[in-house]
Design a protein around this motif. Structure first.
Motif, PDB file in Angstrom:
ATOM      1  N   LEU A 186     -16.171 -12.180  -9.867  1.00 43.10           N
ATOM      2  CA  LEU A 186     -14.948 -12.207  -9.500  1.00 43.10           C
ATOM      3  C   LEU A 186     -16.427 -13.328  -8.339  1.00 43.10           C
ATOM      4  O   LEU A 186     -17.206 -13.427  -7.788  1.00 43.10           O
ATOM      5  CB  LEU A 186     -15.180 -10.808  -8.738  1.00 43.10           C
ATOM      6  N   PHE A 187     -15.258 -14.121  -7.947  1.00 41.20           N
ATOM      7  CA  PHE A 187     -15.496 -15.338  -6.804  1.00 41.20           C
ATOM      8  C   PHE A 187     -17.066 -15.809  -7.052  1.00 41.20           C
ATOM      9  O   PHE A 187     -17.501 -15.984  -6.539  1.00 41.20           O
ATOM     10  CB  PHE A 187     -15.347 -14.502  -5.435  1.00 41.20           C
ATOM     11  N   THR A 188     -17.289 -16.613  -7.993  1.00 42.60           N
ATOM     12  CA  THR A 188     -18.385 -16.850  -8.702  1.00 42.60           C
ATOM     13  C   THR A 188     -18.418 -17.813  -7.751  1.00 42.60           C
ATOM     14  O   THR A 188     -19.636 -18.282  -7.487  1.00 42.60           O
ATOM     15  CB  THR A 188     -18.256 -17.522 -10.345  1.00 42.60           C
ATOM     16  N   ALA A 189     -17.073 -19.077  -7.744  1.00 39.48           N
ATOM     17  CA  ALA A 189     -17.965 -20.157  -6.851  1.00 39.48           C
ATOM     18  C   ALA A 189     -18.168 -20.417  -5.515  1.00 39.48           C
ATOM     19  O   ALA A 189     -19.253 -20.460  -4.805  1.00 39.48           O
ATOM     20  CB  ALA A 189     -16.488 -20.902  -6.428  1.00 39.48           C
ATOM     21  N   PHE A 190     -18.008 -19.254  -5.057  1.00 37.75           N
ATOM     22  CA  PHE A 190     -19.058 -18.683  -3.305  1.00 37.75           C
ATOM     23  C   PHE A 190     -19.671 -17.062  -3.589  1.00 37.75           C
ATOM     24  O   PHE A 190     -21.175 -17.460  -3.220  1.00 37.75           O
ATOM     25  CB  PHE A 190     -17.870 -17.955  -2.557  1.00 37.75           C
ATOM     26  N   THR A 191     -19.616 -16.231  -5.006  1.00 42.19           N
ATOM     27  CA  THR A 191     -20.903 -15.534  -4.596  1.00 42.19           C
ATOM     28  C   THR A 191     -21.867 -15.917  -5.555  1.00 42.19           C
ATOM     29  O   THR A 191     -23.480 -14.965  -5.263  1.00 42.19           O
ATOM     30  CB  THR A 191     -20.347 -14.450  -5.951  1.00 42.19           C
ATOM     31  N   TRP A 192     -22.024 -17.021  -5.862  1.00 42.04           N
ATOM     32  CA  TRP A 192     -23.068 -17.560  -6.652  1.00 42.04           C
ATOM     33  C   TRP A 192     -24.260 -18.638  -5.800  1.00 42.04           C
ATOM     34  O   TRP A 192     -25.171 -17.746  -6.233  1.00 42.04           O
ATOM     35  CB  TRP A 192     -22.810 -18.781  -7.520  1.00 42.04           C
ATOM     36  N   TRP A 193     -23.512 -19.004  -4.332  1.00 44.16           N
ATOM     37  CA  TRP A 193     -24.667 -18.969  -3.765  1.00 44.16           C
ATOM     38  C   TRP A 193     -24.463 -18.043  -2.472  1.00 44.16           C
ATOM     39  O   TRP A 193     -25.250 -18.003  -1.618  1.00 44.16           O
ATOM     40  CB  TRP A 193     -24.261 -20.816  -3.184  1.00 44.16           C
ATOM     41  N   GLY A 194     -23.432 -17.526  -2.488  1.00 47.28           N
ATOM     42  CA  GLY A 194     -23.339 -16.395  -1.632  1.00 47.28           C
ATOM     43  C   GLY A 194     -24.058 -15.587  -0.499  1.00 47.28           C
ATOM     44  O   GLY A 194     -24.573 -15.347   0.312  1.00 47.28           O
ATOM     45  N   LEU A 239     -30.227  -5.173   7.695  1.00 46.18           N
ATOM     46  CA  LEU A 239     -29.675  -4.040   6.687  1.00 46.18           C
ATOM     47  C   LEU A 239     -28.152  -4.374   6.022  1.00 46.18           C
ATOM     48  O   LEU A 239     -27.650  -3.955   5.569  1.00 46.18           O
ATOM     49  CB  LEU A 239     -29.745  -3.130   7.094  1.00 46.18           C
ATOM     50  N   LEU A 240     -27.234  -5.019   7.641  1.00 44.30           N
ATOM     51  CA  LEU A 240     -26.024  -5.047   6.731  1.00 44.30           C
ATOM     52  C   LEU A 240     -25.927  -6.810   5.983  1.00 44.30           C
ATOM     53  O   LEU A 240     -24.290  -6.891   5.394  1.00 44.30           O
ATOM     54  CB  LEU A 240     -25.244  -5.483   8.264  1.00 44.30           C
ATOM     55  N   LEU A 241     -26.084  -7.610   6.537  1.00 44.51           N
ATOM     56  CA  LEU A 241     -26.482  -8.524   5.730  1.00 44.51           C
ATOM     57  C   LEU A 241     -27.074  -8.568   4.465  1.00 44.51           C
ATOM     58  O   LEU A 241     -27.257  -9.330   3.225  1.00 44.51           O
ATOM     59  CB  LEU A 241     -27.375  -9.712   6.773  1.00 44.51           C
ATOM     60  N   PHE A 242     -28.207  -7.711   3.927  1.00 47.88           N
ATOM     61  CA  PHE A 242     -28.667  -6.978   3.034  1.00 47.88           C
ATOM     62  C   PHE A 242     -27.383  -6.497   1.535  1.00 47.88           C
ATOM     63  O   PHE A 242     -27.326  -7.200   1.148  1.00 47.88           O
ATOM     64  CB  PHE A 242     -29.523  -5.937   3.517  1.00 47.88           C
ATOM     65  N   ILE A 243     -26.400  -5.737   2.906  1.00 46.05           N
ATOM     66  CA  ILE A 243     -25.560  -5.301   1.656  1.00 46.05           C
ATOM     67  C   ILE A 243     -24.245  -6.594   1.432  1.00 46.05           C
ATOM     68  O   ILE A 243     -24.145  -6.491   0.255  1.00 46.05           O
ATOM     69  CB  ILE A 243     -24.722  -4.378   2.710  1.00 46.05           C
ATOM     70  N   LEU A 244     -23.660  -6.885   2.296  1.00 43.34           N
ATOM     71  CA  LEU A 244     -23.206  -8.561   2.304  1.00 43.34           C
ATOM     72  C   LEU A 244     -23.502  -9.463   0.955  1.00 43.34           C
ATOM     73  O   LEU A 244     -23.186  -9.736  -0.061  1.00 43.34           O
ATOM     74  CB  LEU A 244     -23.200  -9.825   3.126  1.00 43.34           C
ATOM     75  N   CYS A 245     -24.818  -9.523   0.972  1.00 46.20           N
ATOM     76  CA  CYS A 245     -26.154 -10.359  -0.194  1.00 46.20           C
ATOM     77  C   CYS A 245     -26.048  -9.444  -1.559  1.00 46.20           C
ATOM     78  O   CYS A 245     -25.817 -10.068  -2.237  1.00 46.20           O
ATOM     79  CB  CYS A 245     -27.321 -10.731   0.197  1.00 46.20           C
ATOM     80  N   GLY A 300     -22.978  -8.695  -7.141  1.00 51.75           N
ATOM     81  CA  GLY A 300     -22.783  -7.820  -7.499  1.00 51.75           C
ATOM     82  C   GLY A 300     -21.348  -8.043  -8.387  1.00 51.75           C
ATOM     83  O   GLY A 300     -20.322  -8.164  -9.651  1.00 51.75           O
ATOM     84  N   ALA A 301     -20.238  -9.264  -7.637  1.00 53.54           N
ATOM     85  CA  ALA A 301     -18.997  -9.682  -7.694  1.00 53.54           C
ATOM     86  C   ALA A 301     -19.575 -10.721  -8.907  1.00 53.54           C
ATOM     87  O   ALA A 301     -18.834 -10.546  -9.965  1.00 53.54           O
ATOM     88  CB  ALA A 301     -18.537 -10.392  -6.660  1.00 53.54           C
ATOM     89  N   TYR A 302     -20.664 -11.038  -8.112  1.00 49.74           N
ATOM     90  CA  TYR A 302     -20.906 -12.844  -8.999  1.00 49.74           C
ATOM     91  C   TYR A 302     -21.632 -12.011 -11.188  1.00 49.74           C
ATOM     92  O   TYR A 302     -20.702 -12.450 -11.398  1.00 49.74           O
ATOM     93  CB  TYR A 302     -22.439 -13.780  -8.769  1.00 49.74           C
TER      94      TYR A 302
END
Length: 204
Positions: free
Chosen positions: A172-180, A155-161, A166-168
């Protein structure tokens, strides 16, 4: 079956995880169907663990997860429907935690009623996502309190996802959050499947 769950399933999921991350990072090809196949693998594995009530509950939640990803990932439309399916997933996990000893059934029913009321108030995607995310955070906190380590980490990893999603969407930080988001999402689903109670006893 135990060998499949502990060895084969994690290896297959890791292979798919590496493939779609490579595709996303290199832009060599569309990774959509690889990602969807990975979630379907999680759902299928969850069904193989349907020997207990807890196993059946997790499998049911994974079915709704597949449905949500069908709309949000594959079709990339009907966003409110996809988010509402994810809300159902979290409510099912909330019921799972209730059965494992977190809170009373009456309190859980009130939570379901409030969630449905808030979502029904307006079907605006951002509002529905907020209700879903709050339920996810509550579940993670309850799993940590119950010391259900594997489920809690899932569930914690779910939250990070979802933070990445949300950031994407906010640019925000689209270079990472797109695949993160999928960097965290598939491992979260694998851990949730592995947290199933497949035999009598407490879920891990």
């Amino acid at each position: 079956m135990d060998f499949y769950r502990k060895k084969v399933f994690p290896a297959l999921a890791e292979g798919l995880w590496l493939v779609f991350l490579f595709l996303d990072l290199t832009n060599m090809a569309d990774s959509t169907w690889v990602k969807f196949a990975a979630i379907c693998l999680c759902c299928l594995t969850a069904f193989l663990g349907c020997k207990t009530a807890d196993g059946k509950l997790v499998a049911l939640a994974l079915c709704f997860t597949v449905g949500a990803d069908w709309f949000l990932l594959v079709r990339n439309d009907h966003y409110v429907l996809g988010i509402c399916l994810f809300l159902i997933v979290q409510l099912l996990y909330g019921w799972r935690l209730c059965r494992l000893g977190s809170g009373s059934p009456a309190l859980f029913r009130a939570r379901v009623a409030l969630s449905c009321l808030l979502v029904g108030f307006t079907l605006f995607p951002l509002w529905c996502a907020a209700v879903y995310f709050i339920n996810l955070c509550v579940n993670a906190a309850q799993a940590l309190a119950l010391k259900k380590r594997i489920f809690a980490w899932g569930l914690l990893l779910f939250i990070l996802c979802d933070i990445c999603v949300g950031a994407y969407n906010l640019g925000l930080f689209t270079a990472f959050t797109w695949w993160g988001s999928w960097l965290f999402y598939l491992p979260s689903q694998v851990l949730i499947v592995l947290s199933q109670e497949t035999e009598s006893g407490d879920a891990p």
